[in-house]
Design an enzyme around this catalytic site. Structure first.
Site, PDB file in Angstrom:
ATOM      1  N   GLU A   1     -17.305 108.997  90.771  1.00  0.00           N
ATOM      2  CA  GLU A   1     -17.644 109.752  92.079  1.00  0.00           C
ATOM      3  C   GLU A   1     -16.906 111.085  91.975  1.00  0.00           C
ATOM      4  O   GLU A   1     -16.404 111.532  92.916  1.00  0.00           O
ATOM      5  CB  GLU A   1     -17.145 108.823  93.373  1.00  0.00           C
ATOM      6  CG  GLU A   1     -17.890 107.719  93.537  1.00  0.00           C
ATOM      7  CD  GLU A   1     -19.449 108.064  93.750  1.00  0.00           C
ATOM      8  OE1 GLU A   1     -19.773 109.241  93.828  1.00  0.00           O
ATOM      9  OE2 GLU A   1     -20.024 107.181  93.360  1.00  0.00           O
TER      10      GLU A   1
HETATM   11  C1  LIG Z   1     -17.575 102.487  84.842  1.00  0.00           C
HETATM   12  C2  LIG Z   1     -18.317 103.585  85.187  1.00  0.00           C
HETATM   13  C3  LIG Z   1     -19.184 103.687  86.114  1.00  0.00           C
HETATM   14  C4  LIG Z   1     -20.066 104.846  86.690  1.00  0.00           C
HETATM   15  N1  LIG Z   1     -20.947 104.454  87.490  1.00  0.00           N
HETATM   16  C5  LIG Z   1     -21.757 105.764  87.703  1.00  0.00           C
HETATM   17  C6  LIG Z   1     -23.031 105.607  88.689  1.00  0.00           C
HETATM   18  O1  LIG Z   1     -23.142 104.558  89.181  1.00  0.00           O
HETATM   19  N2  LIG Z   1     -23.791 106.896  88.479  1.00  0.00           N
HETATM   20  C7  LIG Z   1     -23.546 107.936  88.005  1.00  0.00           C
HETATM   21  O2  LIG Z   1     -24.331 108.820  88.064  1.00  0.00           O
HETATM   22  N3  LIG Z   1     -22.467 108.069  87.323  1.00  0.00           N
HETATM   23  C8  LIG Z   1     -21.454 107.037  87.014  1.00  0.00           C
HETATM   24  N4  LIG Z   1     -20.310 107.119  86.280  1.00  0.00           N
HETATM   25  C9  LIG Z   1     -19.986 108.347  85.651  1.00  0.00           C
HETATM   26  C10 LIG Z   1     -18.813 109.221  86.088  1.00  0.00           C
HETATM   27  O3  LIG Z   1     -19.154 109.599  87.473  1.00  0.00           O
HETATM   28  C11 LIG Z   1     -18.489 110.132  85.178  1.00  0.00           C
HETATM   29  O4  LIG Z   1     -17.992 109.509  83.922  1.00  0.00           O
HETATM   30  C12 LIG Z   1     -17.580 111.111  85.614  1.00  0.00           C
HETATM   31  O5  LIG Z   1     -18.158 111.934  86.629  1.00  0.00           O
HETATM   32  C13 LIG Z   1     -16.939 112.186  84.696  1.00  0.00           C
HETATM   33  O6  LIG Z   1     -18.088 112.604  83.754  1.00  0.00           O
HETATM   34  P1  LIG Z   1     -17.800 112.236  82.275  1.00  0.00           P
HETATM   35  O7  LIG Z   1     -17.568 111.172  81.985  1.00  0.00           O
HETATM   36  O8  LIG Z   1     -18.789 113.033  81.519  1.00  0.00           O
HETATM   37  O9  LIG Z   1     -16.417 113.232  82.089  1.00  0.00           O
HETATM   38  P2  LIG Z   1     -16.093 114.781  81.641  1.00  0.00           P
HETATM   39  O10 LIG Z   1     -17.089 115.706  82.782  1.00  0.00           O
HETATM   40  O11 LIG Z   1     -16.732 114.991  80.423  1.00  0.00           O
HETATM   41  O12 LIG Z   1     -14.739 115.137  81.948  1.00  0.00           O
HETATM   42  C14 LIG Z   1     -13.661 114.875  80.950  1.00  0.00           C
HETATM   43  C15 LIG Z   1     -12.461 115.489  81.424  1.00  0.00           C
HETATM   44  O13 LIG Z   1     -12.364 116.653  81.823  1.00  0.00           O
HETATM   45  C16 LIG Z   1     -12.165 117.235  82.925  1.00  0.00           C
HETATM   46  N5  LIG Z   1     -13.257 118.162  83.506  1.00  0.00           N
HETATM   47  C17 LIG Z   1     -14.698 118.086  83.301  1.00  0.00           C
HETATM   48  N6  LIG Z   1     -15.205 119.349  83.812  1.00  0.00           N
HETATM   49  C18 LIG Z   1     -14.176 119.988  84.426  1.00  0.00           C
HETATM   50  C19 LIG Z   1     -14.047 121.265  85.010  1.00  0.00           C
HETATM   51  N7  LIG Z   1     -15.178 122.172  85.165  1.00  0.00           N
HETATM   52  N8  LIG Z   1     -12.788 121.773  85.290  1.00  0.00           N
HETATM   53  C20 LIG Z   1     -11.782 121.082  85.120  1.00  0.00           C
HETATM   54  N9  LIG Z   1     -11.775 119.730  84.568  1.00  0.00           N
HETATM   55  C21 LIG Z   1     -12.991 119.318  84.120  1.00  0.00           C
HETATM   56  C22 LIG Z   1     -12.750 115.665  84.028  1.00  0.00           C
HETATM   57  O14 LIG Z   1     -11.725 116.053  85.254  1.00  0.00           O
HETATM   58  C23 LIG Z   1     -11.928 114.743  82.959  1.00  0.00           C
HETATM   59  O15 LIG Z   1     -10.736 114.822  83.257  1.00  0.00           O
HETATM   60  C24 LIG Z   1     -19.511 106.059  85.961  1.00  0.00           C
HETATM   61  C25 LIG Z   1     -18.709 106.049  85.193  1.00  0.00           C
HETATM   62  C26 LIG Z   1     -17.999 105.085  84.843  1.00  0.00           C
HETATM   63  C27 LIG Z   1     -16.814 105.015  83.400  1.00  0.00           C
END
Ligand SMILES: Cc1cc2nc3c(=O)[nH]c(=O)nc-3n(C[C@H](O)[C@H](O)[C@H](O)COP(=O)(O)OP(=O)(O)OC[C@H]3O[C@@H](n4cnc5c(N)ncnc54)[C@H](O)[C@@H]3O)c2cc1C
Length: 626
Positions: A474
């Site tokens: 989220e």
């Molecule tokens: C078990 C699980 C269930 C999930 N369920 C859903 C779902 O139902 N629907 C759905 O759509 N998604 C879902 N997600 C996805 C989840 O919302 C994303 O994993 C999350 O939004 C982070 O994206 P990412 O994993 O690509 O991390 P990234 O975006 O790659 O982030 C990696 C790190 O970098 C930081 N970061 C990234 N961009 C920035 C920025 N611009 N400025 C500062 N810091 C930054 C983040 O805070 C994080 O610490 C789920 C994930 C998991 C693990």
């Protein structure tokens, strides 16, 4: 029989018919003996609603129609029974057995489907949903209390329900009449569940980078194709249909978030009778093997392998992010409540262990008799910290839910906008502070248990593994902090957050004015935390214009400062508004004092980190570049 009494007898009936003992036997059968120690903390929840929100006076004034606080009480009792007896025993079953995947089919853990069916038949899914679609239209803040209980009982179970509730909100706010007619009733009853398909391999926090395509079809529908990952309950066996809300991009869409549209994509197309008909071109490719939340299937979803999944536009073309935000704002508050829920359960487990486990004798006491570890001041401090953080996060989340209630029901555009603004200011804090403390409290829970906390049998380790997800999905807590700094704090030129800080100051003044010895140094400590928040807010808002990197370098710490200052004041307000001179008030005052003297004091350090520490973050920005 009025609507509340009808609901109550439905809640009670479904719970009574549920074979809770069967679930316990099942856990034994699978040799899962994690302690099932969750009892819904009804006294704390009731107290937080009564003395921490304006719910009681709003009910008295008829703001929510014909419901009384006694009705709310009775609902909480029934929800507590459902959480304790039906859902909580499944938590270790979900963790050890988890959801499984075979040939495109996801099977949830044993007992999961029976529990979900009992839960939805009791009508819990529609508690706060609009009455015109079969819901009960009860206050969101009451639903928030219930959401906390479902998630204390099992986060992996609770996440399914909160996504459906978010889908109901998005559809009710932005769906066409035809979409509402076809889908809302089944979503509100919980016969069908909802999902949220945003994330793609290269588009996580940066949702605007998503590539899933949508093409217009002559009949007004759309063909959707692409791949989504990490989709919670994207596939499962709990219901006979799943309604996916999918973000995708039209061929002529502008780049970034301005070119994203929202589509409803059912797993099965409803037939003329409204029952699941032809299979749509959307399927689960696999499920993830995760740190925690094993009971909740996390799916990779493929759309359009066979020509394109049929989707229906929700809201306007290219306005999908705004529509999805309706769902995400609901979900963000609910994820915050997951943090409260897991923290509560971890605290209960640690407390019961600390009362039983005997080790060592009291230092400095004449007897060498071994004592329960709770008697050691260091352990007692850990338990108090767990309890106080949980109560503070609960207070922030309920306040946010109440602001949403006011926003949705109050008449007058200005009052409505003010309440929405308040809810939107608090939402990133409710989400991130609560889920951060969820991890913190669950970790302390392991520490209280010592070695047995590190092995799986007690259940303490599961809480840490599950709690971590709250900080990630989220919108990560890092993204929530950026939202607070760049969007929420600057609202109305900083006037909104200024008003919030003034409100905290008035609580501090009231604490100082009581002169009650039981508050100890609370007045002074709370005042320091609120003034830190005021100074840092000014600093952050000024830096936003001059040096954004500096403003963002301490965004997470600023959000924590906001949470610590607000949570401390909210606990003090609860203690102040409770009737004086009774034992409950003494306990609440002691808790508020503990928070002020031991946790609010973090504010001074956080201020230094955000303000003085920013330069060293900015200056070392290229350190890892090579
Ligand atoms: C078990 C699980 C269930 C999930 N369920 C859903 C779902 O139902 N629907 C759905 O759509 N998604 C879902 N997600 C996805 C989840 O919302 C994303 O994993 C999350 O939004 C982070 O994206 P990412 O994993 O690509 O991390 P990234 O975006 O790659 O982030 C990696 C790190 O970098 C930081 N970061 C990234 N961009 C920035 C920025 N611009 N400025 C500062 N810091 C930054 C983040 O805070 C994080 O610490 C789920 C994930 C998991 C693990």
């Amino acid at each position: 029989m009025n609507r509340i009494h009808r609901s109550l007898s439905r809640f009670h009936g479904a719970q009574r018919r549920f074979p809770a003992r069967w679930i316990r036997d099942l856990a034994k059968h699978w040799d899962i003996d994690a302690a099932v120690t969750y009892r819904a903390p009804l006294a704390d929840i009731r107290f937080a609603l009564k003395h921490g929100t304006l719910l009681e006076s709003a009910l008295k004034e008829g703001f929510f129609g014909d419901i009384s606080f006694e009705d709310v009480d009775a609902i909480l009792v029934e929800a507590g029974r459902m959480a304790d007896d039906v859902i909580a025993p499944l938590n270790p079953v979900g963790d050890s057995i988890g959801a499984t995947f075979k040939d495109g089919v996801v099977t949830t853990a044993p007992g999961w489907k029976a529990a979900y069916t009992a839960w939805r038949k009791a009508g819990w899914n529609g508690l706060a949903a609009p009455a015109e679609w079969g819901g009960q239209g009860l206050p969101r803040v009451v639903n928030a209390a219930c959401t906390e209980m479902w998630n204390s009982a099992s986060m992996a179970f609770g996440v399914c329900t909160l996504l459906t509730m978010g889908a109901i909100d998005a559809l009710a706010a932005h769906g066409s009449d035809e979409l509402k007619r076809r889908y809302l009733g089944k979503l509100v009853s919980g016969e069908w569940t909802g999902t949220m398909l945003l994330t793609e391999p290269h588009a996580g926090s940066d949702v605007g980078a998503l590539r899933t395509r949508a093409e217009r079809v002559a009949d007004g529908s759309y063909r959707i194709a692409g791949q989504k990952m990490f989709i919670t309950y994207g596939e499962h066996d709990l219901t006979d249909n799943i309604i996916h809300l999918v973000l995708a991009r039209l061929p002529d869409a502008p780049p970034g978030t301005r070119g994203i549209s929202l589509f409803l994509v059912p797993k099965f197309m409803p037939d003329v009778a409204g029952s699941p008909g032809a299979r749509n071109d959307v399927r689960a490719h696999s499920i993830e093997h995760k740190l925690g939340m094993h009971g909740s299937p996390t799916c990779t979803m493929i759309l359009g392998d066979q020509g394109g999944a049929t989707g229906f536009l929700v809201g306007d073309e290219n306005a999908g992010m705004a529509c999805m935000f309706t769902m995400m704002n609901h979900a963000r508050l609910d994820v915050g409540l997951q943090g409260v829920g897991v923290a509560e359960r971890a605290t209960q487990l640690a407390l019961s262990y600390a009362r039983e486990r005997r080790q060592g004798s009291r230092v400095g006491k004449p007897t060498t008799e071994t004592v329960p570890i709770i008697a050691h001041p260091g352990v007692h401090r850990m338990l108090m910290t767990m309890h106080a953080l949980t109560q503070a996060a609960r207070a922030i989340c309920y306040e946010t839910a109440m602001a949403l209630d006011v926003a949705e029901r109050i008449s007058g555009k200005t009052a409505r906008q003010a309440a929405y603004a308040r809810a939107s200011l608090l939402t990133p804090v409710a989400k991130a502070f609560s889920t951060d403390i969820g991890v913190e409290v669950a970790s302390l829970g392991v520490e209280v248990h010592g070695g047995v906390g590190y092995v799986e049998e007690t259940g303490a380790a599961q809480h840490v593994r599950d709690a971590w997800l709250g900080a990630i999905y989220e919108g990560t807590n890092g993204i929530q902090a950026i939202d607070l700094v760049t969007r929420k704090a600057p609202l109305a030129g900083g006037a909104l957050i200024g008003k919030h800080i003034d409100e905290l100051s008035r609580i501090v003044d009231a604490v100082s004015a009581t002169n009650e010895a039981a508050f100890g140094c609370s007045g002074a400590r709370l005042a320091e935390s609120v003034e830190s928040l005021r100074r840092v807010t000014r600093w952050v808002l000024a830096r936003l214009e001059q040096n954004t990197d500096a403003a963002l370098a301490g965004a997470a710490q600023y959000l924590r400062l906001f949470g610590v200052a607000t949570g401390g004041c909210y606990l003090a307000r609860q203690a102040l508004t409770a009737p004086r001179h009774n034992t409950e008030t003494e306990y609440r005052t002691a808790l508020a004092r503990f928070f002020a003297e031991n946790i609010s004091v973090e504010a001074a350090t956080l201020e230094r980190v955000v303000v003085d520490g920013a330069a060293s973050v900015v200056d070392t920005g290229t350190m890892f570049a090579h």
